[in-house]
Design a protein around this motif. Structure first.
Motif, PDB file in Angstrom:
ATOM      1  N   ASN A 246      40.055 -16.389 -11.455  1.00 37.33           N
ATOM      2  CA  ASN A 246      40.376 -16.132 -12.772  1.00 37.33           C
ATOM      3  C   ASN A 246      39.162 -16.893 -13.614  1.00 37.33           C
ATOM      4  O   ASN A 246      38.403 -16.347 -14.293  1.00 37.33           O
ATOM      5  CB  ASN A 246      41.492 -16.167 -13.485  1.00 37.33           C
TER       6      ASN A 246
ATOM      7  N   ASN B 235      35.920 -15.325 -15.383  1.00 40.78           N
ATOM      8  CA  ASN B 235      35.671 -15.518 -16.861  1.00 40.78           C
ATOM      9  C   ASN B 235      34.065 -16.131 -16.813  1.00 40.78           C
ATOM     10  O   ASN B 235      33.342 -15.584 -17.750  1.00 40.78           O
ATOM     11  CB  ASN B 235      36.418 -16.613 -17.574  1.00 40.78           C
TER      12      ASN B 235
ATOM     13  N   TYR C 119      31.475 -13.754 -19.192  1.00 39.09           N
ATOM     14  CA  TYR C 119      30.993 -14.077 -20.378  1.00 39.09           C
ATOM     15  C   TYR C 119      30.007 -14.763 -20.266  1.00 39.09           C
ATOM     16  O   TYR C 119      29.426 -14.987 -21.466  1.00 39.09           O
ATOM     17  CB  TYR C 119      32.126 -14.787 -21.165  1.00 39.09           C
TER      18      TYR C 119
ATOM     19  N   GLY D 170      44.028 -13.909 -18.212  1.00 44.76           N
ATOM     20  CA  GLY D 170      43.591 -14.661 -17.214  1.00 44.76           C
ATOM     21  C   GLY D 170      43.814 -16.142 -17.328  1.00 44.76           C
ATOM     22  O   GLY D 170      44.272 -16.837 -16.448  1.00 44.76           O
TER      23      GLY D 170
END
Ligand SMILES: Nc1ncnc2c1ncn2[C@@H]1O[C@H](COP(=O)(O)OP(=O)(O)OP(=O)(O)O)[C@@H](O)[C@H]1O
Ligand SMILES: [Mg+2]
Length: 456
Positions: A359, A363, A367, A421
């Motif tokens: 997770n 991320n 991002y 997440g």
């Protein structure tokens, strides 16, 4: 076998008490016999003395006159037989029955000898005393034996014994009643608690009131209330899961339904394919929501049977990175891993730990703008394992770094995601006794996530 607390307590009290009464009955019987014997012996001795006083030498002949008073002493409703025998110093029987038993040993001086014997068909109790006779011909001791049958004595024993037995039984009876009463009073709070539990609504997990309860019972109530509170937490978590799941799936399902309707209505193959592709993407997103929700439910306290085992955290991290390698490739992100290979063992749950790393890495990959860099570093400190994940994306403003851990909280509305997440990450870190901090990467921009887990 069902066991009754009241029965057990009473048993422990009354059975030994009954044993004591039996023992006491025996000792009081012994003392009643001793008392009755003492009384009989006194009368026998008095009677023997009166007879002995009348033993005299009359011109060379020793004679005994039996005064009626000596025998009247034994007058009683029991009609006991009184028998006697007087033997002159010469050995000649001068009064009474020849077959009255002789004492086991001869009395000396003024010391009487008390003994029990049989006379014809009866048991008797007897006394023998020596009476010095002064005579011209031959001096010496005359022997006086007085005996009585035992009807009077036995009645006395029974009377004395029964009286004290009756008193004792009465006492024990009162004690038992008081014990019963005390037990009833003592158990009342427990019984009240039972009725309260039976009477309450089966779904109620309201804590039980511990007032008016004995100190011994308080820990039990506290433990029960503690268990109630834990069950309540689990139920709340379950309800939240169901609510979250239905809430999260309702919208995508409605979208899918619309896409399917549109696809069916369209006559052109290209349009149908387009609808199908949209449905396919929607299904992927839904599968992800369901997966994230399930992982979260498992990571929550009591959510999964958390059987921890010794795991190799470096291996887990590598597996998590491999599972997201395609994403890094697609987004042309340089994903690097640097980690001490040995000594990265900890007590944990493989699947959950992998989800945790995946997770965070996902991320960072999602991002960070295309062409960015994400680096994962694993180090071992005394008693701890440190995992840091850095990216050079936009980062998270300081004011939001706490809130992003909340369920469904998202900052980047443009991208796809469920907002679960970091909530999952936080639960898993907590379940393993570790902690996580988010900070700004140095040099900025970017996010740095640091996880510290206790090593085994
Ligand atoms: N590395 C990062 N850089 C910048 N923003 C981030 C980063 N990691 C998380 N965020 C922000 O925090 C929010 C919460 O992240 P979280 O992982 O909880 O949910 P999500 O990624 O949106 O959804 P999910 O992971 O469940 O698919 C994200 O929406 C994103 O805005
Ligand atoms: Mg995420």
């Amino acid at each position: 076998m069902p066991r009754s607390l009241r029965g057990e307590l009473l048993g422990w009290l009354l059975i030994p008490l009954a044993g004591l009464v039996a023992f006491n009955a025996w000792t009081t019987y012994r003392s009643a016999v001793a008392t009755a014997n003492l009384i009989t012996d006194r009368t026998l001795l008095a009677s023997a003395r009166v007879i002995a006083e009348q033993v005299k030498d009359n011109d060379g002949r020793v004679e005994a006159l039996i005064p009626p008073s000596a025998l009247e002493m034994f007058a009683s409703p029991d009609r006991d037989h009184v028998i006697y025998r007087v033997i002159a110093p010469s050995g000649e029987l001068i009064a009474g029955f020849p077959d009255v038993a002789i004492p086991p040993r001869a009395p000396t001086d003024l010391q009487p000898v008390h003994f029990e014997a049989r006379f014809r068909v009866e048991d008797i109790r007897a006394v023998a005393i020596a009476q010095p006779v002064v005579s011209k011909s031959a001096g010496g001791n005359a022997l006086v034996v007085v005996a009585t049958s035992l009807r009077g004595r036995d009645r006395l024993v029974t009377e004395l014994w029964l009286r004290s037995l009756r008193d004792q039984t009465l006492l024990v009876g009162i004690a038992a009643l008081l014990a019963l009463f005390g037990l009833h009073r003592g158990l009342a709070p427990l019984l009240r608690l039972r009725s309260e539990l039976l009477a309450r609504d089966p779904g109620s997990l309201r804590p039980l009131a511990a007032e008016n309860l004995q100190t011994e019972l308080k820990p039990l109530i506290d433990a029960l209330n503690h268990a109630f509170a834990r069950i309540q937490t689990y139920i709340t978590l379950q309800r939240r899961f169901v609510a979250d799941a239905s809430h999260q799936l309702r919208t995508p399902l409605a979208v899918l339904k619309t896409q399917a309707t549109v696809g069916l209505r369209d006559t052109e193959t290209a349009a149908k394919t387009e609808a199908l592709a949209a449905i396919d993407g929607g299904l992927d997103a839904m599968a992800r929501v369901v997966n994230q929700l399930l992982v979260l439910a498992r990571a929550e306290p009591g959510g999964a049977a958390m059987r921890k085992e010794a795991v190799d955290f470096a291996g887990i991290t590598r597996a998590a990175l491999e599972s997201r390698a395609m994403l890094a490739f697609d987004r042309r992100i340089d994903l690097s891993f640097e980690g001490d290979e040995a000594g990265l063992e900890l007590q944990g749950h493989v699947t959950l730990l992998r989800e945790m790393v995946a997770n965070l890495v996902e991320n960072a990959l999602r991002y960070t703008p295309e062409g960015g860099a994400v680096s994962v570093r694993l180090t071992r400190e005394p008693g701890e394992i440190h995992l840091s994940i850095e990216d050079n994306g936009p980062g998270i403003p300081e004011a939001e770094r706490e809130r992003v851990f909340e369920r469904f909280y998202r900052l980047s509305s443009g991208t796809e995601g469920t907002g679960l997440g970091l909530a999952i990450v936080r639960e898993i870190v907590a379940a393993h006794g570790g902690h996580i901090t988010l900070s700004q990467r140095t040099p900025p921009p970017g996010l740095r996530a640091d996880i510290v887990l206790p090593a085994s």
